[in-house]
Design a protein around this motif. Structure first.
Motif, PDB file in Angstrom:
ATOM      1  N   GLU A 170       0.835  -1.207   0.000  1.00  0.00           N
ATOM      2  CA  GLU A 170       0.000   0.000   0.000  1.00  0.00           C
ATOM      3  C   GLU A 170       0.869   1.256   0.000  1.00  0.00           C
ATOM      4  O   GLU A 170       0.516   2.271  -0.615  1.00  0.00           O
ATOM      5  CB  GLU A 170      -0.942  -0.014   1.198  1.00  0.00           C
ATOM      6  N   GLU A 171       2.016   1.189   0.682  1.00  0.00           N
ATOM      7  CA  GLU A 171       2.896   2.349   0.739  1.00  0.00           C
ATOM      8  C   GLU A 171       3.415   2.725  -0.641  1.00  0.00           C
ATOM      9  O   GLU A 171       3.439   3.904  -1.014  1.00  0.00           O
ATOM     10  CB  GLU A 171       4.064   2.059   1.694  1.00  0.00           C
ATOM     11  N   ILE A 172       3.816   1.715  -1.432  1.00  0.00           N
ATOM     12  CA  ILE A 172       4.318   2.046  -2.768  1.00  0.00           C
ATOM     13  C   ILE A 172       3.171   2.534  -3.665  1.00  0.00           C
ATOM     14  O   ILE A 172       3.382   3.378  -4.534  1.00  0.00           O
ATOM     15  CB  ILE A 172       5.052   0.853  -3.426  1.00  0.00           C
ATOM     16  N   CYS A 173       1.962   2.039  -3.420  1.00  0.00           N
ATOM     17  CA  CYS A 173       0.818   2.520  -4.203  1.00  0.00           C
ATOM     18  C   CYS A 173       0.576   4.008  -3.961  1.00  0.00           C
ATOM     19  O   CYS A 173       0.202   4.742  -4.883  1.00  0.00           O
ATOM     20  CB  CYS A 173      -0.434   1.713  -3.859  1.00  0.00           C
ATOM     21  N   VAL A 174       0.791   4.453  -2.727  1.00  0.00           N
ATOM     22  CA  VAL A 174       0.659   5.882  -2.443  1.00  0.00           C
ATOM     23  C   VAL A 174       1.658   6.662  -3.291  1.00  0.00           C
ATOM     24  O   VAL A 174       1.326   7.696  -3.889  1.00  0.00           O
ATOM     25  CB  VAL A 174       0.891   6.166  -0.945  1.00  0.00           C
ATOM     26  N   ARG A 175       2.874   6.157  -3.393  1.00  0.00           N
ATOM     27  CA  ARG A 175       3.894   6.852  -4.188  1.00  0.00           C
ATOM     28  C   ARG A 175       3.616   6.760  -5.685  1.00  0.00           C
ATOM     29  O   ARG A 175       3.923   7.690  -6.433  1.00  0.00           O
ATOM     30  CB  ARG A 175       5.281   6.299  -3.847  1.00  0.00           C
ATOM     31  N   PHE A 176       3.023   5.643  -6.123  1.00  0.00           N
ATOM     32  CA  PHE A 176       2.599   5.567  -7.531  1.00  0.00           C
ATOM     33  C   PHE A 176       1.642   6.713  -7.853  1.00  0.00           C
ATOM     34  O   PHE A 176       1.760   7.386  -8.877  1.00  0.00           O
ATOM     35  CB  PHE A 176       1.891   4.243  -7.810  1.00  0.00           C
ATOM     36  N   ALA A 207      -3.107  -9.311  12.939  1.00  0.00           N
ATOM     37  CA  ALA A 207      -3.721  -8.022  13.268  1.00  0.00           C
ATOM     38  C   ALA A 207      -2.699  -7.077  13.896  1.00  0.00           C
ATOM     39  O   ALA A 207      -2.759  -5.857  13.681  1.00  0.00           O
ATOM     40  CB  ALA A 207      -4.910  -8.237  14.211  1.00  0.00           C
ATOM     41  N   ILE A 208      -1.756  -7.610  14.673  1.00  0.00           N
ATOM     42  CA  ILE A 208      -0.672  -6.784  15.196  1.00  0.00           C
ATOM     43  C   ILE A 208       0.147  -6.220  14.045  1.00  0.00           C
ATOM     44  O   ILE A 208       0.495  -5.037  14.006  1.00  0.00           O
ATOM     45  CB  ILE A 208       0.228  -7.597  16.154  1.00  0.00           C
ATOM     46  N   ARG A 209       0.456  -7.087  13.077  1.00  0.00           N
ATOM     47  CA  ARG A 209       1.218  -6.651  11.910  1.00  0.00           C
ATOM     48  C   ARG A 209       0.471  -5.558  11.156  1.00  0.00           C
ATOM     49  O   ARG A 209       1.073  -4.570  10.698  1.00  0.00           O
ATOM     50  CB  ARG A 209       1.489  -7.833  10.990  1.00  0.00           C
ATOM     51  N   SER A 210      -0.852  -5.703  11.008  1.00  0.00           N
ATOM     52  CA  SER A 210      -1.644  -4.672  10.321  1.00  0.00           C
ATOM     53  C   SER A 210      -1.535  -3.333  11.042  1.00  0.00           C
ATOM     54  O   SER A 210      -1.395  -2.278  10.416  1.00  0.00           O
ATOM     55  CB  SER A 210      -3.105  -5.102  10.235  1.00  0.00           C
ATOM     56  N   GLY A 211      -1.602  -3.377  12.383  1.00  0.00           N
ATOM     57  CA  GLY A 211      -1.478  -2.146  13.156  1.00  0.00           C
ATOM     58  C   GLY A 211      -0.121  -1.490  12.978  1.00  0.00           C
ATOM     59  O   GLY A 211      -0.018  -0.259  12.880  1.00  0.00           O
ATOM     60  N   HIS A 212       0.917  -2.303  12.904  1.00  0.00           N
ATOM     61  CA  HIS A 212       2.262  -1.778  12.640  1.00  0.00           C
ATOM     62  C   HIS A 212       2.274  -1.068  11.289  1.00  0.00           C
ATOM     63  O   HIS A 212       2.855   0.012  11.145  1.00  0.00           O
ATOM     64  CB  HIS A 212       3.263  -2.935  12.655  1.00  0.00           C
ATOM     65  N   GLY A 213       1.607  -1.677  10.300  1.00  0.00           N
ATOM     66  CA  GLY A 213       1.521  -1.055   8.983  1.00  0.00           C
ATOM     67  C   GLY A 213       0.759   0.259   9.015  1.00  0.00           C
ATOM     68  O   GLY A 213       1.162   1.238   8.368  1.00  0.00           O
ATOM     69  N   PHE A 214      -0.365   0.293   9.759  1.00  0.00           N
ATOM     70  CA  PHE A 214      -1.124   1.539   9.880  1.00  0.00           C
ATOM     71  C   PHE A 214      -0.205   2.671  10.360  1.00  0.00           C
ATOM     72  O   PHE A 214      -0.243   3.791   9.832  1.00  0.00           O
ATOM     73  CB  PHE A 214      -2.266   1.397  10.886  1.00  0.00           C
ATOM     74  N   ALA A 215       0.596   2.361  11.396  1.00  0.00           N
ATOM     75  CA  ALA A 215       1.431   3.399  12.001  1.00  0.00           C
ATOM     76  C   ALA A 215       2.614   3.771  11.120  1.00  0.00           C
ATOM     77  O   ALA A 215       2.907   4.962  10.939  1.00  0.00           O
ATOM     78  CB  ALA A 215       1.916   2.917  13.371  1.00  0.00           C
ATOM     79  N   GLN A 216       3.297   2.763  10.567  1.00  0.00           N
ATOM     80  CA  GLN A 216       4.497   3.055   9.788  1.00  0.00           C
ATOM     81  C   GLN A 216       4.174   3.767   8.484  1.00  0.00           C
ATOM     82  O   GLN A 216       4.803   4.772   8.142  1.00  0.00           O
ATOM     83  CB  GLN A 216       5.285   1.778   9.513  1.00  0.00           C
ATOM     84  N   LEU A 220       4.866   7.821   7.262  1.00  0.00           N
ATOM     85  CA  LEU A 220       5.458   8.242   5.990  1.00  0.00           C
ATOM     86  C   LEU A 220       4.494   9.082   5.158  1.00  0.00           C
ATOM     87  O   LEU A 220       4.908  10.002   4.448  1.00  0.00           O
ATOM     88  CB  LEU A 220       5.879   7.006   5.183  1.00  0.00           C
ATOM     89  N   HIS A 221       3.204   8.737   5.240  1.00  0.00           N
ATOM     90  CA  HIS A 221       2.162   9.428   4.469  1.00  0.00           C
ATOM     91  C   HIS A 221       0.986   9.690   5.420  1.00  0.00           C
ATOM     92  O   HIS A 221       0.064   8.880   5.498  1.00  0.00           O
ATOM     93  CB  HIS A 221       1.711   8.566   3.281  1.00  0.00           C
ATOM     94  N   PRO A 222       1.007  10.784   6.147  1.00  0.00           N
ATOM     95  CA  PRO A 222       0.007  11.027   7.195  1.00  0.00           C
ATOM     96  C   PRO A 222      -1.444  10.947   6.743  1.00  0.00           C
ATOM     97  O   PRO A 222      -2.331  10.637   7.535  1.00  0.00           O
ATOM     98  CB  PRO A 222       0.350  12.445   7.682  1.00  0.00           C
ATOM     99  N   GLU A 223      -1.700  11.216   5.469  1.00  0.00           N
ATOM    100  CA  GLU A 223      -3.079  11.191   4.983  1.00  0.00           C
ATOM    101  C   GLU A 223      -3.597   9.773   4.790  1.00  0.00           C
ATOM    102  O   GLU A 223      -4.815   9.553   4.716  1.00  0.00           O
ATOM    103  CB  GLU A 223      -3.176  11.960   3.654  1.00  0.00           C
ATOM    104  N   TYR A 224      -2.692   8.799   4.735  1.00  0.00           N
ATOM    105  CA  TYR A 224      -3.101   7.426   4.446  1.00  0.00           C
ATOM    106  C   TYR A 224      -3.281   6.652   5.747  1.00  0.00           C
ATOM    107  O   TYR A 224      -2.521   6.820   6.695  1.00  0.00           O
ATOM    108  CB  TYR A 224      -2.080   6.735   3.540  1.00  0.00           C
TER     109      TYR A 224
END
Length: 319
Positions: A170-176, A207-216, A220-224
């Motif tokens: 998802e992070e790279i999609c934001v940059r795309f 679900a812990i991993r998902s939360g880590h992704g939400f935060a990280q 990097l992209h506060p709007e996401y």
């Protein structure tokens, strides 16, 4: 039609990797398999299938982003690159349909399709994964790791961020999108996934991993992931603290907070039903979605603790 190359990543996927390799045999111009320290016969199976094998440097903490970057770098003059996880098998005909869509839509930089679970009804957790994969077709904001990307776009954004341990796709999609490209999901079956998630503990870790992704990714992209983070803070931290305060001061306040949770649960059930889920599945799935806020919070706090302490961003595994 523009030729397509395939990058597979995996570690100790066993029969799942063999199925993934068989599903792309003779369909792609090149197949690269990136192995991340497997102790089974994954490397031998990939070589036997004719794939080019890249052994990821494991002296640096593993991330799926690093593996995909290494796979892309090993390709010879790629144009369109289909990324697939080693626990997925490609659906026949999908590569041609996705490549044709990119050929016909020059403003689209990445295309994806539908992923589904091979063993959907083995567990409630597999069912929930299958539900998460099935999203509406059309222009999208982001997708999972199974995607077909224009090689020049991948290079232009510098590939995936190697330190993002979850939601790196998802992070790279934001940059795309920030680079000015459209992303699209075509209404086609793309891959069959084998989550092999049969225990509550596996779901909790995921679900812990998902939360880590939400935060990280949010850092990097506060709007996401802003809405996801707000829900976690609200339902897993703020409301429990208010309920606890009410328990020692005003019991009616605790009762009111419990009512909020109940209404949120019922609203989630209704949302799943509107999306086409059966009643028999909507009730337990809504409970998992409500409960997930708590392991999500653990993941978010873990990310910020790592960030502030300068600790390495190590993956959170659930298999």
């Amino acid at each position: 039609m523009t030729p397509v190359d395939v990058v597979l990543i995996g570690r100790n996927e066993g029969h799942r990797l063999k199925a993934a390799l068989a599903s792309v045999a003779e369909l792609a111009r090149q197949v690269v398999y990136v192995d991340s320290g497997s102790t089974d016969d994954s490397v031998a199976a990939a070589r036997a299938a004719g794939a080019k094998v890249v052994n990821l440097d494991m002296s640096t903490p593993f991330t799926a982003a690093r593996a995909r970057n290494a796979g892309f770098d090993a390709l010879d003059a790629p144009e369109y690159v289909q990324f697939i996880d080693g626990d997925c098998a490609l659906v026949p005909g999908y590569l041609d349909k996705a490549a044709a869509f990119l050929d016909d839509n020059p403003k689209v930089g990445m295309v994806t399709g539908w992923r589904s679970e091979i063993h959907r009804d083995v567990s409630l957790y597999n069912q929930l994964c299958d539900w998460e994969w099935r999203r509406p077709a059309g222009t999208i904001l982001a997708c999972g790791g199974d995607m077909m990307v224009r090689a020049p776009l991948w290079r232009a954004v510098g590939g995936m961020n190697p330190i993002v341990i979850a939601s790196e796709d998802e992070e790279i999609c934001v940059r795309f999108r920030k680079a000015g490209w459209l992303l699209h999901r075509i209404p086609e079956e793309m891959t069959r996934h084998d989550a092999a998630m049969t225990r509550f503990g596996q779901w909790w870790q995921r679900a812990i991993r998902s939360g880590h992704g939400f935060a990280q990714v949010g850092h990097l992209h506060p709007e996401y992931f802003a809405r996801e983070r707000m829900r976690v803070w609200t339902y897993a931290l703020v409301l429990p603290l208010i309920a606890l305060a009410g328990f020692v001061t005003q019991l009616w306040l605790t009762a009111f907070i419990l009512l909020i949770y109940l209404l949120n649960y019922l609203r989630t059930v209704q949302g799943l039903r509107r999306g086409g889920m059966r009643w028999s599945e909507a009730w337990p799935h809504a409970a998992l979605i409500a409960l997930s806020k708590f392991p999500n919070l653990i993941g978010m706090l873990r990310y910020h603790a790592r960030r502030l302490s300068g600790a390495e961003m190590r993956i959170i595994e659930y298999k």
